[in-house]
Design a protein around this motif. Structure first.
Motif, PDB file in Angstrom:
ATOM      1  N   ILE A   5      25.739 -41.134 -38.578  1.00  0.00           N
ATOM      2  CA  ILE A   5      26.354 -40.317 -37.546  1.00  0.00           C
ATOM      3  C   ILE A   5      25.390 -39.190 -37.198  1.00  0.00           C
ATOM      4  O   ILE A   5      24.943 -38.459 -38.063  1.00  0.00           O
ATOM      5  N   ALA A   6      25.085 -39.071 -35.915  1.00  0.00           N
ATOM      6  CA  ALA A   6      24.156 -38.025 -35.476  1.00  0.00           C
ATOM      7  C   ALA A   6      24.786 -36.656 -35.684  1.00  0.00           C
ATOM      8  O   ALA A   6      25.943 -36.433 -35.349  1.00  0.00           O
ATOM      9  N   HIS A   7      24.040 -35.757 -36.252  1.00  0.00           N
ATOM     10  CA  HIS A   7      24.485 -34.394 -36.485  1.00  0.00           C
ATOM     11  C   HIS A   7      23.795 -33.510 -35.459  1.00  0.00           C
ATOM     12  O   HIS A   7      22.589 -33.330 -35.536  1.00  0.00           O
ATOM     13  N   LYS A   8      24.528 -32.997 -34.513  1.00  0.00           N
ATOM     14  CA  LYS A   8      23.959 -32.184 -33.447  1.00  0.00           C
ATOM     15  C   LYS A   8      24.462 -30.752 -33.583  1.00  0.00           C
ATOM     16  O   LYS A   8      25.612 -30.513 -33.900  1.00  0.00           O
ATOM     17  N   SER A   9      23.571 -29.809 -33.332  1.00  0.00           N
ATOM     18  CA  SER A   9      23.929 -28.398 -33.435  1.00  0.00           C
ATOM     19  C   SER A   9      22.922 -27.577 -32.645  1.00  0.00           C
ATOM     20  O   SER A   9      21.746 -27.926 -32.580  1.00  0.00           O
ATOM     21  N   ALA A  10      23.391 -26.480 -32.079  1.00  0.00           N
ATOM     22  CA  ALA A  10      22.495 -25.584 -31.345  1.00  0.00           C
ATOM     23  C   ALA A  10      21.587 -24.804 -32.282  1.00  0.00           C
ATOM     24  O   ALA A  10      20.597 -24.224 -31.847  1.00  0.00           O
ATOM     25  N   ALA A  11      21.915 -24.800 -33.569  1.00  0.00           N
ATOM     26  CA  ALA A  11      21.119 -24.038 -34.544  1.00  0.00           C
ATOM     27  C   ALA A  11      20.942 -24.841 -35.820  1.00  0.00           C
ATOM     28  O   ALA A  11      21.678 -25.795 -36.070  1.00  0.00           O
ATOM     29  N   VAL A  53      26.643 -25.971 -38.783  1.00  0.00           N
ATOM     30  CA  VAL A  53      25.206 -25.746 -38.650  1.00  0.00           C
ATOM     31  C   VAL A  53      24.499 -26.501 -39.769  1.00  0.00           C
ATOM     32  O   VAL A  53      24.778 -26.269 -40.942  1.00  0.00           O
ATOM     33  N   PRO A  54      23.595 -27.418 -39.436  1.00  0.00           N
ATOM     34  CA  PRO A  54      22.912 -28.186 -40.479  1.00  0.00           C
ATOM     35  C   PRO A  54      21.979 -27.316 -41.316  1.00  0.00           C
ATOM     36  O   PRO A  54      21.410 -26.341 -40.824  1.00  0.00           O
ATOM     37  N   VAL A  55      21.846 -27.685 -42.569  1.00  0.00           N
ATOM     38  CA  VAL A  55      20.990 -26.978 -43.512  1.00  0.00           C
ATOM     39  C   VAL A  55      19.762 -27.847 -43.780  1.00  0.00           C
ATOM     40  O   VAL A  55      19.890 -29.022 -44.137  1.00  0.00           O
ATOM     41  N   ILE A  56      18.590 -27.238 -43.591  1.00  0.00           N
ATOM     42  CA  ILE A  56      17.341 -27.955 -43.812  1.00  0.00           C
ATOM     43  C   ILE A  56      16.522 -27.197 -44.854  1.00  0.00           C
ATOM     44  O   ILE A  56      16.135 -26.051 -44.628  1.00  0.00           O
ATOM     45  N   TYR A  57      16.288 -27.834 -45.979  1.00  0.00           N
ATOM     46  CA  TYR A  57      15.387 -27.291 -46.985  1.00  0.00           C
ATOM     47  C   TYR A  57      13.978 -27.688 -46.561  1.00  0.00           C
ATOM     48  O   TYR A  57      13.708 -28.878 -46.347  1.00  0.00           O
ATOM     49  N   VAL A  58      13.102 -26.714 -46.405  1.00  0.00           N
ATOM     50  CA  VAL A  58      11.702 -27.009 -46.114  1.00  0.00           C
ATOM     51  C   VAL A  58      10.929 -26.366 -47.250  1.00  0.00           C
ATOM     52  O   VAL A  58      10.971 -25.155 -47.443  1.00  0.00           O
ATOM     53  N   ASN A  59      10.261 -27.200 -48.011  1.00  0.00           N
ATOM     54  CA  ASN A  59       9.735 -26.745 -49.285  1.00  0.00           C
ATOM     55  C   ASN A  59       8.294 -27.141 -49.492  1.00  0.00           C
ATOM     56  O   ASN A  59       7.864 -28.225 -49.120  1.00  0.00           O
ATOM     57  N   ASP A  60       7.579 -26.235 -50.146  1.00  0.00           N
ATOM     58  CA  ASP A  60       6.209 -26.497 -50.543  1.00  0.00           C
ATOM     59  C   ASP A  60       6.200 -27.685 -51.502  1.00  0.00           C
ATOM     60  O   ASP A  60       7.123 -27.857 -52.297  1.00  0.00           O
ATOM     61  N   ARG A 189      28.660 -18.589 -32.797  1.00  0.00           N
ATOM     62  CA  ARG A 189      27.962 -18.631 -31.500  1.00  0.00           C
ATOM     63  C   ARG A 189      27.199 -19.924 -31.301  1.00  0.00           C
ATOM     64  O   ARG A 189      26.801 -20.246 -30.198  1.00  0.00           O
ATOM     65  N   PHE A 190      26.970 -20.668 -32.383  1.00  0.00           N
ATOM     66  CA  PHE A 190      26.180 -21.887 -32.289  1.00  0.00           C
ATOM     67  C   PHE A 190      27.036 -23.143 -32.162  1.00  0.00           C
ATOM     68  O   PHE A 190      26.504 -24.223 -31.991  1.00  0.00           O
TER      69      PHE A 190
END
Length: 191
Positions: A5-11, A53-60, A189-190
């Motif tokens: 399922i596509a997860h769409k969000s403005a933020a 609002v989706p959570v994205i971990y961006v990690n070294d 707001r998002f």
């Protein structure tokens, strides 16, 4: 979120380098400033997910070119891991996204921009470590890509409080980021 399922969000909420072993020069000092941030980050993450609002971990990847997210998490939760307490409070969940990065900016040589475009995100909430390094680099790269930026200053940390505050002022002036406390960030707001 169900698979397929596509997860769409403005933020999107970006948690930067929070899966961390703190085994680097000044790691103990950075951890000391990061520990108070963990509970606020966990609360913000919960609020974000509640607002869709989706959570994205961006990690070294910490120079481990064969690493993957699960191995990195397991290592940072190990019994001898310096940052175990910090990482325990911020573990990714099954419906969170995880992107590994090779350098300071979350955009450099990663699929992050492609993921954000897929999600239809036009605003980014930047949190994590370190304010004066990876968050600053990411803010500049995001600004150049026309993302609106929000930085909850109480959800970021650096090696010193001074470095943190200097970086926050710089991000606000030079990357056109909106700076606020995490409790003042309006996630509705998002939606």
């Amino acid at each position: 979120m169900s698979p397929g399922i596509a997860h769409k969000s403005a933020a999107a909420l970006l948690l930067i380098d929070v899966i961390n072993h703190f085994q680097f020069p000044d790691g103990k000092q950075t951890l000391r400033n990061a520990l108070p941030v963990a509970s606020r980050l966990a609360k913000l993450k919960k609020r974000a997910k509640g607002a869709g609002v989706p959570v994205i971990y961006v990690n070294d990847n910490f120079g481990q070119w064969r690493s993957d997210a699960a191995k990195l998490l397991a290592y940072c939760l190990g019994p001898k891991a310096l940052g175990k307490e910090f990482v325990e409070a911020l573990q990714p969940e099954n419906d969170d996204y995880f992107v590994l990065k090779p350098m300071h900016s979350e955009f450099y040589q990663t699929p992050l921009e492609t993921l954000l475009r897929y999600l239809k995100a036009s605003s980014l909430i930047l949190c994590g470590l370190a304010t004066n390094s990876c968050i600053t680099c990411t803010a500049h790269d995001a600004n150049m890509r026309d993302f609106k930026l929000f930085v909850p200053e109480d959800c970021c940390a650096a090696r010193t409080r001074r470095e943190h505050h200097q970086a926050i002022r710089h991000i606000q002036r030079m990357a056109d980021a909106r700076i606020m406390s995490s409790v003042r960030l309006r996630l509705d707001r998002f939606g």
